[in-house]
Design a protein around this motif. Structure first.
Motif, PDB file in Angstrom:
ATOM      1  N   LYS A  62      26.047  22.146 -15.463  1.00 21.33           N
ATOM      2  CA  LYS A  62      24.971  23.141 -15.373  1.00 21.33           C
ATOM      3  C   LYS A  62      25.351  24.288 -14.434  1.00 21.33           C
ATOM      4  O   LYS A  62      25.405  23.820 -13.329  1.00 21.33           O
ATOM      5  CB  LYS A  62      23.727  22.545 -15.233  1.00 21.33           C
ATOM      6  CG  LYS A  62      22.566  23.549 -15.356  1.00 21.33           C
ATOM      7  CD  LYS A  62      21.281  22.569 -15.132  1.00 21.33           C
ATOM      8  CE  LYS A  62      21.118  22.274 -13.793  1.00 21.33           C
ATOM      9  NZ  LYS A  62      19.895  21.432 -13.717  1.00 21.33           N
ATOM     10  N   ILE A  63      25.215  25.516 -14.653  1.00 18.11           N
ATOM     11  CA  ILE A  63      25.436  26.574 -13.811  1.00 18.11           C
ATOM     12  C   ILE A  63      24.277  27.210 -13.630  1.00 18.11           C
ATOM     13  O   ILE A  63      23.494  27.821 -14.434  1.00 18.11           O
ATOM     14  CB  ILE A  63      26.455  27.687 -14.690  1.00 18.11           C
ATOM     15  CG1 ILE A  63      27.567  26.903 -14.980  1.00 18.11           C
ATOM     16  CG2 ILE A  63      26.872  28.739 -13.440  1.00 18.11           C
ATOM     17  CD1 ILE A  63      28.463  25.949 -14.075  1.00 18.11           C
ATOM     18  N   THR A  64      23.964  27.507 -12.618  1.00 12.20           N
ATOM     19  CA  THR A  64      22.534  28.108 -12.023  1.00 12.20           C
ATOM     20  C   THR A  64      22.638  29.129 -10.966  1.00 12.20           C
ATOM     21  O   THR A  64      23.444  29.067 -10.362  1.00 12.20           O
ATOM     22  CB  THR A  64      21.606  27.254 -11.509  1.00 12.20           C
ATOM     23  OG1 THR A  64      21.496  26.021 -12.339  1.00 12.20           O
ATOM     24  CG2 THR A  64      20.221  27.581 -11.114  1.00 12.20           C
ATOM     25  N   ILE A  65      22.205  30.453 -11.531  1.00  8.40           N
ATOM     26  CA  ILE A  65      22.067  31.715 -10.869  1.00  8.40           C
ATOM     27  C   ILE A  65      20.748  32.116 -10.231  1.00  8.40           C
ATOM     28  O   ILE A  65      19.744  32.314 -10.840  1.00  8.40           O
ATOM     29  CB  ILE A  65      22.599  32.919 -11.472  1.00  8.40           C
ATOM     30  CG1 ILE A  65      24.113  32.716 -12.010  1.00  8.40           C
ATOM     31  CG2 ILE A  65      22.751  34.130 -10.610  1.00  8.40           C
ATOM     32  CD1 ILE A  65      24.215  32.276 -13.328  1.00  8.40           C
ATOM     33  N   PRO A  66      20.399  31.705  -8.978  1.00 12.27           N
ATOM     34  CA  PRO A  66      19.035  31.762  -8.507  1.00 12.27           C
ATOM     35  C   PRO A  66      18.628  33.146  -8.421  1.00 12.27           C
ATOM     36  O   PRO A  66      19.485  34.019  -8.300  1.00 12.27           O
ATOM     37  CB  PRO A  66      19.036  31.444  -6.819  1.00 12.27           C
ATOM     38  CG  PRO A  66      20.313  30.199  -6.971  1.00 12.27           C
ATOM     39  CD  PRO A  66      21.248  30.741  -7.853  1.00 12.27           C
ATOM     40  N   TYR A  67      17.541  33.652  -8.885  1.00 10.32           N
ATOM     41  CA  TYR A  67      16.990  34.905  -9.014  1.00 10.32           C
ATOM     42  C   TYR A  67      17.876  35.683 -10.248  1.00 10.32           C
ATOM     43  O   TYR A  67      17.749  37.084 -10.291  1.00 10.32           O
ATOM     44  CB  TYR A  67      16.978  35.634  -7.694  1.00 10.32           C
ATOM     45  CG  TYR A  67      16.140  35.034  -6.879  1.00 10.32           C
ATOM     46  CD1 TYR A  67      14.740  34.991  -6.696  1.00 10.32           C
ATOM     47  CD2 TYR A  67      17.020  34.324  -5.691  1.00 10.32           C
ATOM     48  CE1 TYR A  67      13.949  34.225  -5.645  1.00 10.32           C
ATOM     49  CE2 TYR A  67      16.082  33.519  -4.616  1.00 10.32           C
ATOM     50  CZ  TYR A  67      14.758  33.607  -4.693  1.00 10.32           C
ATOM     51  OH  TYR A  67      13.974  32.789  -3.735  1.00 10.32           O
TER      52      TYR A  67
END
Length: 580
Positions: A62-67
């Protein structure tokens, strides 16, 4: 590393960290002690495979980019791809609160994406962080349609495709008899169903122009946003009678060059306070939009022509047209014979700008300027004793001082940011400009920039120089704004004393700027609007037409401007019908 402190120490780690050789991999709370463990990148990369479900290259991450929600999807994914050392295919791109999220398969790809973190800068010079975590198989893969289901969906879609119109009608797709008969539940809110639909469209109808997705109970457009890359040819999109609540969902479709959009029956249509806000919000998502269904509701007490709302709202085309090469506009007077739309845009902008400028409260000009705009003021001379000059009120803001003693004095008078600019304008003498004296030159245009200047006269209406007539030249550099207007990025004002001839002729002609011969032939609907406005306002037809035209045929805004000017006594008596 162990760090101890109060509860306030729990603030998330700043993305501007200088630790380039290490990574924070664990952060937990044990009472009031906050522990942050840092490990070497190579160790972390090596453990990537060890901590996955099975340690094989086929594991999911899972790749997450905050904001990430605040960034355009196309820009974000292109930026990540350009910095990533290996090509990758994002799966199930979607938003969770303020985060952007997608999945990739393969530990090597996940490791390469982790290395991209903090290497991308946004337009405000902030680093973008990327977090990578082992994951279960994503939803759209876990519940991927079986081959026989895909084949039946393909047959159903092909049956609904109109070859002659290059149009696909997928309204109420879930209840299609062919799908129901094969026990296929096509709920387009589910990412696996939308992904399968777009895959079939991409493979079989890549030149699709019109897509109808009405009556599918859509409340989110995460899955549909992939159409921007998969089927970018779509120009007409019908999203009517769905469950879209927020205009933000439409933002996910930015990048699709829509010309016609249907939104009727969605809750978001009732969330706008007025007509200009409604149109502005939609055109901000789709700048090339020409037709909107339904047209905006008649919020204004002034009646709108009902026929304009029956088949959708006709929107003004983009003022600055698309072109691959810059297009020069020859210097000209305000009777410029080129693009009528461009001429109308500039003249209307100037009329609205100086209406606010002369109103006594110039704070309303904030919206006319870009956030990082620049402004400078100049006067023709700098006497040794500024107090003796008739332009002394402008001297302290002037930038054209000869041989300043300090270099900083050349830069100090420059005003940066729109708040500083408007603050500077507010301290200048109150004025009344003679719009009939304006001479406008539009001398350069590209797809994204318009340069023009205006010369004219004004008089000061307060202070010790009350009644004094000044001449001015003002040069604007502007860009197109989302509300079909202009946004100033650079503003240069030159003020001087008016000559005797200019003073004598000032305010002697208060006729409208546009003459009847320069006004294009009105459509039948525009004629109806003119007659309706004339009836309600009591003005003559030509003045009613002028008011509507100056406000881009926006009936609501024209009514508001008329009411304001009438209350201020700025509409001449000859504008009104004679009562017998």
């Amino acid at each position: 590393m162990v760090r101890q402190g109060s509860c306030r120490d729990a603030t998330p780690h700043t993305p501007y960290s200088t630790r380039r050789d290490k990574r924070r991999v664990k952060r937990q709370r044990e009472g009031h002690i906050h522990i942050t463990v840092w490990r070497e990148r190579k160790t972390l990369r090596r453990e990537m495979g060890e901590n996955t479900q099975d340690g094989t290259p086929g594991s999911w991450f899972k790749i997450t980019i905050p904001y990430g929600r605040k960034y355009d999807k196309t820009w974000l994914m292109n930026s990540i791809q350009s910095h990533c050392s290996v090509p990758f295919t994002p799966v199930d791109f979607h938003y969770v609160k303020n985060q952007a999220r997608f999945f990739v398969q393969d530990a090597g790809t996940a490791s390469a994406l982790k290395d991209v973190s903090y290497k991308i800068w946004d337009e405000k010079n902030r680093k973008i962080s990327i977090f990578v975590n082992p994951s279960t198989v994503p939803y759209s893969v876990r519940y991927k349609l079986e081959p026989e289901e895909m084949e039946q969906l393909k047959l159903t879609i092909n049956k609904r495709y109109d070859v002659s119109q290059q149009a696909l009608d997928l309204q109420s797709l879930r209840f299609d008899p062919d799908l129901v008969g094969h026990d296929i539940d096509m709920i387009l809110n589910r990412r696996n169903c939308m992904a399968a639909t777009l895959q079939i469209i991409e493979e079989n109808h890549p030149e699709l122009l019109s897509l109808n997705l009405s009556n599918n109970k859509l409340y989110g457009l995460d899955g549909l946003s992939d159409i921007i890359q998969m089927v970018p040819t779509v120009r007409i999109l019908n999203l009517s009678k769905n469950e879209l609540n927020l205009v933000w969902e439409l933002n996910k479709m930015k990048g699709l060059d829509l010309e016609e959009l249907w939104l009727e029956g969605n809750p978001l249509c009732d969330t706008f306070p007025d007509q200009p806000t409604y149109i502005s919000a939609i055109k901000d998502c789709f700048p090339k939009l020409l037709r909107l269904h339904p047209g905006p509701p008649p919020w204004s007490p002034l009646p709108t022509s009902s026929s304009l709302l029956q088949d959708g709202q006709e929107l003004s085309p983009p003022v600055i047209t698309d072109t691959d090469t810059p297009c020069l506009i020859k210097p000209c007077k305000e009777s410029y014979k080129g693009s009528d739309a461009l001429k109308s845009l500039v003249l209307q902008f100037l009329q609205q700008y100086y209406l606010i400028y002369d109103s006594g409260d110039r704070r309303g000009l904030l919206d006319a300027y870009h956030e990082e705009a620049c402004f400078s003021l100049a006067i023709p001379s700098s006497p040794e004793d500024p107090a003796l000059s008739s332009l002394c009120e402008y001297f302290k803001e002037s930038r054209n001082m000869k041989k300043p003693k300090e270099p900083s004095l050349c830069v100090q008078p420059l005003k940066h940011t729109k708040h500083n600019i408007v603050g500077s304008l507010c301290v200048l003498p109150k004025t009344q400009h003679d719009l009939s004296s304006f001479l406008v030159d539009m001398w350069f245009q590209t797809e994204k920039v318009l340069c023009f200047s205006v010369n004219g006269v004004f008089k000061e209406v307060e202070g010790k120089s009350q009644g004094s007539v000044r001449a001015f030249t003002r040069t604007f550099i502007a860009t197109p704004a989302s509300n079909s207007s202009l946004c100033i990025v650079n503003d240069e004002l030159f003020v001087r004393d008016a000559t005797p001839t200019e003073t004598q002729s000032a305010f002697s002609n208060q006729e409208p700027t546009l003459t009847p011969s320069s006004v294009p032939t009105l459509s039948q609907e525009q004629q109806k609007m003119v007659h309706a406005f004339s009836t309600q306002s009591g003005m003559k037809l030509e003045w009613s037409q002028k008011c509507l035209q100056d406000n881009e045929w926006n009936y609501t805004r024209a009514g508001q401007v008329f009411t304001m000017l009438k209350n201020e006594g700025k509409i001449p008596e000859e504008a009104f019908k004679q009562i017998t």
